[in-house]
Design a protein around this motif. Structure first.
Motif, PDB file in Angstrom:
ATOM      1  N   ARG A   1       5.772  10.348   6.594  1.00 20.66           N
ATOM      2  CA  ARG A   1       5.668  11.757   6.982  1.00 20.66           C
ATOM      3  C   ARG A   1       4.996  11.935   8.345  1.00 20.66           C
TER       4      ARG A   1
ATOM      5  N   ASP B   1       0.874  -1.175   0.000  1.00 19.22           N
ATOM      6  CA  ASP B   1       0.000   0.000   0.000  1.00 19.22           C
ATOM      7  C   ASP B   1       0.913   1.228   0.000  1.00 19.22           C
ATOM      8  N   GLU B   2       1.296   1.646  -1.190  1.00 17.85           N
ATOM      9  CA  GLU B   2       2.264   2.735  -1.311  1.00 17.85           C
ATOM     10  C   GLU B   2       1.729   4.049  -0.752  1.00 17.85           C
ATOM     11  N   SER B   3       0.455   4.277  -0.903  1.00 15.48           N
ATOM     12  CA  SER B   3      -0.150   5.492  -0.372  1.00 15.48           C
ATOM     13  C   SER B   3      -0.032   5.549   1.154  1.00 15.48           C
ATOM     14  N   LEU B   4      -0.341   4.451   1.811  1.00 12.67           N
ATOM     15  CA  LEU B   4      -0.213   4.387   3.270  1.00 12.67           C
ATOM     16  C   LEU B   4       1.249   4.540   3.683  1.00 12.67           C
TER      17      LEU B   4
ATOM     18  N   VAL C   1       7.947  -0.349  -4.966  1.00  9.27           N
ATOM     19  CA  VAL C   1       7.548   1.034  -4.721  1.00  9.27           C
ATOM     20  C   VAL C   1       8.196   1.908  -5.797  1.00  9.27           C
ATOM     21  N   LYS C   2       7.468   2.920  -6.249  1.00 10.31           N
ATOM     22  CA  LYS C   2       8.022   3.849  -7.241  1.00 10.31           C
ATOM     23  C   LYS C   2       9.089   4.723  -6.598  1.00 10.31           C
TER      24      LYS C   2
ATOM     25  N   ARG D   1       3.655   6.139   2.168  1.00  7.55           N
ATOM     26  CA  ARG D   1       4.058   7.537   2.025  1.00  7.55           C
ATOM     27  C   ARG D   1       3.483   8.409   3.148  1.00  7.55           C
ATOM     28  N   THR D   2       2.287   8.097   3.570  1.00  5.67           N
ATOM     29  CA  THR D   2       1.675   8.836   4.680  1.00  5.67           C
ATOM     30  C   THR D   2       2.447   8.615   5.974  1.00  5.67           C
TER      31      THR D   2
END
Length: 79
Positions: A12, A3-6, A33-34, A8-9
């Motif tokens: 941060r 879950d790349e979005s999670l 992952v990109k 990245r969150t």
């Protein structure tokens, strides 16, 4: 499942424990992952030494000069 979005969150997060753990997960997911080195470049400049340590560790799993250069950026910060 990645879950790349999670990821990245959490990279941060205001909590350094979460950022360090997410950096370790990034290491495990580095091939799914990109632009993982771009993410590690940010982590290696983190304010907390634990996050920077995890980023340097993650860089050691790459075989490129860029990864080595990113790991060495940790030396720009004091403890």
């Amino acid at each position: 499942m990645v879950d790349e979005s999670l990821l990245r969150t959490v990279l941060r997060s205001p909590d350094y424990h979460a950022r360090a753990a997410a950096t370790r997960v990034l290491c495990y997911w580095r091939d799914r992952v990109k632009e993982p080195l771009a993410l590690l470049k940010v982590q290696v400049a983190d304010a907390h030494p634990r996050v920077r340590l995890e980023a340097v560790r993650a860089c050691s799993f790459f075989t490129t000069r860029e990864a080595g250069d990113i790991a060495l950026m940790a030396l720009d910060k004091e403890a």
